[in-house]
Design a protein around this motif. Structure first.
Motif, PDB file in Angstrom:
ATOM      1  N   LEU A 173      52.617  35.867  44.459  1.00  0.00           N
ATOM      2  CA  LEU A 173      53.262  36.024  45.764  1.00  0.00           C
ATOM      3  C   LEU A 173      53.570  37.493  46.053  1.00  0.00           C
ATOM      4  N   ALA A 174      53.994  38.223  45.014  1.00  0.00           N
ATOM      5  CA  ALA A 174      54.267  39.648  45.189  1.00  0.00           C
ATOM      6  C   ALA A 174      52.980  40.403  45.529  1.00  0.00           C
ATOM      7  N   HIS A 175      51.888  40.025  44.863  1.00  0.00           N
ATOM      8  CA  HIS A 175      50.602  40.674  45.139  1.00  0.00           C
ATOM      9  C   HIS A 175      50.175  40.436  46.587  1.00  0.00           C
ATOM     10  N   ASN A 176      50.270  39.199  47.047  1.00  0.00           N
ATOM     11  CA  ASN A 176      49.868  38.911  48.424  1.00  0.00           C
ATOM     12  C   ASN A 176      50.714  39.688  49.423  1.00  0.00           C
ATOM     13  N   GLU A 177      51.993  39.854  49.115  1.00  0.00           N
ATOM     14  CA  GLU A 177      52.862  40.613  50.010  1.00  0.00           C
ATOM     15  C   GLU A 177      52.565  42.104  49.935  1.00  0.00           C
ATOM     16  N   ALA A 178      52.350  42.612  48.716  1.00  0.00           N
ATOM     17  CA  ALA A 178      52.097  44.044  48.547  1.00  0.00           C
ATOM     18  C   ALA A 178      50.806  44.469  49.226  1.00  0.00           C
ATOM     19  N   PHE A 179      49.800  43.588  49.234  1.00  0.00           N
ATOM     20  CA  PHE A 179      48.499  43.944  49.791  1.00  0.00           C
ATOM     21  C   PHE A 179      48.263  43.344  51.173  1.00  0.00           C
ATOM     22  N   ARG A 180      49.314  42.829  51.787  1.00  0.00           N
ATOM     23  CA  ARG A 180      49.184  42.314  53.146  1.00  0.00           C
ATOM     24  C   ARG A 180      48.734  43.446  54.076  1.00  0.00           C
ATOM     25  N   ASN A 181      47.702  43.207  54.840  1.00  0.00           N
ATOM     26  CA  ASN A 181      47.129  44.186  55.780  1.00  0.00           C
ATOM     27  C   ASN A 181      46.460  45.360  55.087  1.00  0.00           C
ATOM     28  N   HIS A 182      46.306  45.307  53.763  1.00  0.00           N
ATOM     29  CA  HIS A 182      45.567  46.344  53.052  1.00  0.00           C
ATOM     30  C   HIS A 182      44.076  46.143  53.301  1.00  0.00           C
ATOM     31  N   TRP A 183      43.342  47.225  53.548  1.00  0.00           N
ATOM     32  CA  TRP A 183      41.938  47.105  53.915  1.00  0.00           C
ATOM     33  C   TRP A 183      41.164  46.323  52.851  1.00  0.00           C
ATOM     34  N   GLY A 184      40.404  45.323  53.300  1.00  0.00           N
ATOM     35  CA  GLY A 184      39.534  44.568  52.410  1.00  0.00           C
ATOM     36  C   GLY A 184      40.210  43.497  51.591  1.00  0.00           C
ATOM     37  N   SER A 185      41.542  43.440  51.623  1.00  0.00           N
ATOM     38  CA  SER A 185      42.261  42.487  50.785  1.00  0.00           C
ATOM     39  C   SER A 185      42.522  41.195  51.541  1.00  0.00           C
ATOM     40  N   GLU A 186      42.433  40.080  50.832  1.00  0.00           N
ATOM     41  CA  GLU A 186      42.761  38.772  51.385  1.00  0.00           C
ATOM     42  C   GLU A 186      43.748  38.084  50.459  1.00  0.00           C
ATOM     43  N   PRO A 187      44.599  37.212  50.983  1.00  0.00           N
ATOM     44  CA  PRO A 187      45.572  36.529  50.122  1.00  0.00           C
ATOM     45  C   PRO A 187      44.875  35.753  49.008  1.00  0.00           C
ATOM     46  N   ARG A 188      45.473  35.763  47.827  1.00  0.00           N
ATOM     47  CA  ARG A 188      44.951  35.003  46.693  1.00  0.00           C
ATOM     48  C   ARG A 188      45.664  33.653  46.630  1.00  0.00           C
ATOM     49  N   ASP A 189      44.875  32.578  46.752  1.00  0.00           N
ATOM     50  CA  ASP A 189      45.477  31.265  46.566  1.00  0.00           C
ATOM     51  C   ASP A 189      45.553  30.962  45.068  1.00  0.00           C
ATOM     52  N   GLU A 190      46.018  29.750  44.734  1.00  0.00           N
ATOM     53  CA  GLU A 190      46.211  29.415  43.322  1.00  0.00           C
ATOM     54  C   GLU A 190      44.907  29.488  42.535  1.00  0.00           C
ATOM     55  N   GLU A 191      43.805  29.040  43.164  1.00  0.00           N
ATOM     56  CA  GLU A 191      42.527  29.084  42.451  1.00  0.00           C
ATOM     57  C   GLU A 191      42.096  30.522  42.181  1.00  0.00           C
ATOM     58  N   ALA A 192      42.145  31.347  43.223  1.00  0.00           N
ATOM     59  CA  ALA A 192      41.731  32.742  43.060  1.00  0.00           C
ATOM     60  C   ALA A 192      42.613  33.459  42.046  1.00  0.00           C
ATOM     61  N   TRP A 193      43.917  33.155  42.066  1.00  0.00           N
ATOM     62  CA  TRP A 193      44.825  33.799  41.110  1.00  0.00           C
ATOM     63  C   TRP A 193      44.562  33.292  39.697  1.00  0.00           C
ATOM     64  N   GLY A 194      44.168  32.042  39.581  1.00  0.00           N
ATOM     65  CA  GLY A 194      43.820  31.508  38.270  1.00  0.00           C
ATOM     66  C   GLY A 194      42.669  32.260  37.649  1.00  0.00           C
ATOM     67  N   PHE A 195      41.705  32.695  38.480  1.00  0.00           N
ATOM     68  CA  PHE A 195      40.597  33.483  37.956  1.00  0.00           C
ATOM     69  C   PHE A 195      41.079  34.837  37.442  1.00  0.00           C
ATOM     70  N   VAL A 196      42.153  35.368  38.049  1.00  0.00           N
ATOM     71  CA  VAL A 196      42.713  36.644  37.604  1.00  0.00           C
ATOM     72  C   VAL A 196      43.408  36.487  36.249  1.00  0.00           C
ATOM     73  N   VAL A 197      44.358  35.568  36.183  1.00  0.00           N
ATOM     74  CA  VAL A 197      45.179  35.467  34.965  1.00  0.00           C
ATOM     75  C   VAL A 197      44.423  34.828  33.808  1.00  0.00           C
ATOM     76  N   ASN A 198      43.359  34.072  34.110  1.00  0.00           N
ATOM     77  CA  ASN A 198      42.569  33.446  33.050  1.00  0.00           C
ATOM     78  C   ASN A 198      41.242  34.142  32.811  1.00  0.00           C
ATOM     79  N   ASP A 199      41.098  35.326  33.379  1.00  0.00           N
ATOM     80  CA  ASP A 199      39.869  36.092  33.159  1.00  0.00           C
ATOM     81  C   ASP A 199      39.655  36.287  31.657  1.00  0.00           C
ATOM     82  N   PRO A 200      38.410  36.127  31.194  1.00  0.00           N
ATOM     83  CA  PRO A 200      38.167  36.287  29.753  1.00  0.00           C
ATOM     84  C   PRO A 200      38.575  37.649  29.193  1.00  0.00           C
TER      85      PRO A 200
END
Length: 331
Positions: free
Chosen positions: A195-222
């Motif tokens: 949630l902090a990431h989505n808020e920090a990068f709100r309106n940042h060029w090229g960034s889109e909100p990360r839903d639970e699935e997308a965030w799962g790919f981040v925290v579970n990245d090999p």
């Protein structure tokens, strides 16, 4: 079908010398081997490995079966591939792919771009969105890709700097104010940091909100290393003020000749900016990286980042060593 390029089905663009089908679990080994063969020649900083591809098979928003294509030669060896990802409400699709070096220069790459563009149009139509747009990323060294993209009508819309900071140098000593605390990145903080990431990068060029699935790919990245990551929280309310999420690629270290701790994501909520949080997180990362036996701290930054990130990294001793760019085409 009236013969116009935008009326073609994705498969109509693919080279008939290869047999084409979507990627799937049975193709993992051959798919990963194709990417590795290409990377051995083109020498990118990062490329997808089998573990990354296996993770993609779990996606619900971008099921590989409908958003990828693999081309096989007469012996059943994969020689080319493409895939796209797109957030359901996103304003762009992002394309990936490669062609076996032994098959490059024969028009297969142009066909894959045609497939990517046609599939992007379909995805936008499926999502009920107009103005389809496809984005491709490449490293500056890969001039053959630049020629292909430019020839298909793509334009550079952003540059990114890969920056390194030797860990043999003295580390900065920023101090957080009394209302803030730096803590380890634990599973219990995953959702709060999302949630902090989505808020920090709100309106940042090229960034889109990360839903639970997308965030799962981040925290579970090999390659993710939570032990090299950290979070700054507000003591009074427990809110996440900032975060630094890191990774380490041991295979890349063996290939490049040095070990790097890589900062994948660094963000600070707007209301907490100007309090030294980013500096504290990066200084903490340097110490964690050094303690883990790394030689360098590294990260990538948008060269036009409006928050002053490039100036901050330069001040902390990071130096640009490579550039990449984003190319867009309005379809």
């Amino acid at each position: 079908m009236n013969g116009r390029p935008d009326s073609l089905e994705p498969s109509d663009h693919l080279d008939p010398r290869l047999t084409w089908r979507p990627a799937g679990p049975a193709e993992l080994d051959g798919w990963a081997a194709l990417i590795a063969r290409t990377a051995a020649v083109e020498r990118p900083v990062w490329f997808e490995r089998r573990e990354d591809l296996a993770q993609l098979l779990e996606s619900r928003n971008n099921p590989v079966a409908g958003n990828s294509i693999l081309g096989f030669d007469g012996e059943g060896i994969p020689r080319a591939y493409s895939r796209i990802t797109k957030n359901p409400t996103g304003d762009k699709a992002i394309g990936f792919g490669c062609v076996d070096p032994a098959w490059q220069g024969s028009g297969i790459g142009t066909g894959l771009l045609g497939w990517l563009e046609a599939r992007t149009r379909q995805r936008f139509a499926e999502d009920g969105l107009a103005a389809p747009r496809l984005r491709l990323y490449m490293e500056e060294q890969h001039t053959h890709q630049a020629a292909l993209f430019r020839g298909r009508g793509y334009r550079i819309v952003r540059y990114y700097n890969e920056m390194h900071r030797p860990l043999s140098h003295a580390f900065p000593e920023p101090v957080l104010d009394d209302g803030l605390e730096l803590v380890c990145f634990e599973p219990g903080l995953h959702e709060a940091v999302r949630l902090a990431h989505n808020e920090a990068f709100r309106n940042h060029w090229g960034s889109e909100p990360r839903d639970e699935e997308a965030w799962g790919f981040v925290v579970n990245d090999p390659l993710a290393r939570p032990d090299l990551s950290a979070v700054v929280i507000e003591k009074a309310g427990g809110r996440v003020a900032g975060y630094q999420l890191a990774s380490h690629d041991a295979e890349s270290a063996a290939d490049r000749g040095f070990k790097e701790g890589y900062t994948d994501l660094l963000g600070v909520r707007r209301e907490f900016r100007g309090r030294g949080i980013a500096q504290a997180l990066l200084a903490d990362a340097m110490r964690r990286f050094a303690a883990a036996g790394m030689d360098k701290a590294s990260l990538d930054v948008d060269s036009e980042n409006p928050t002053g990130a490039l100036a901050l990294y330069t001040k902390l001793g990071y130096v640009t060593v490579n550039r990449s760019m984003a190319w867009d085409k309005e379809l």
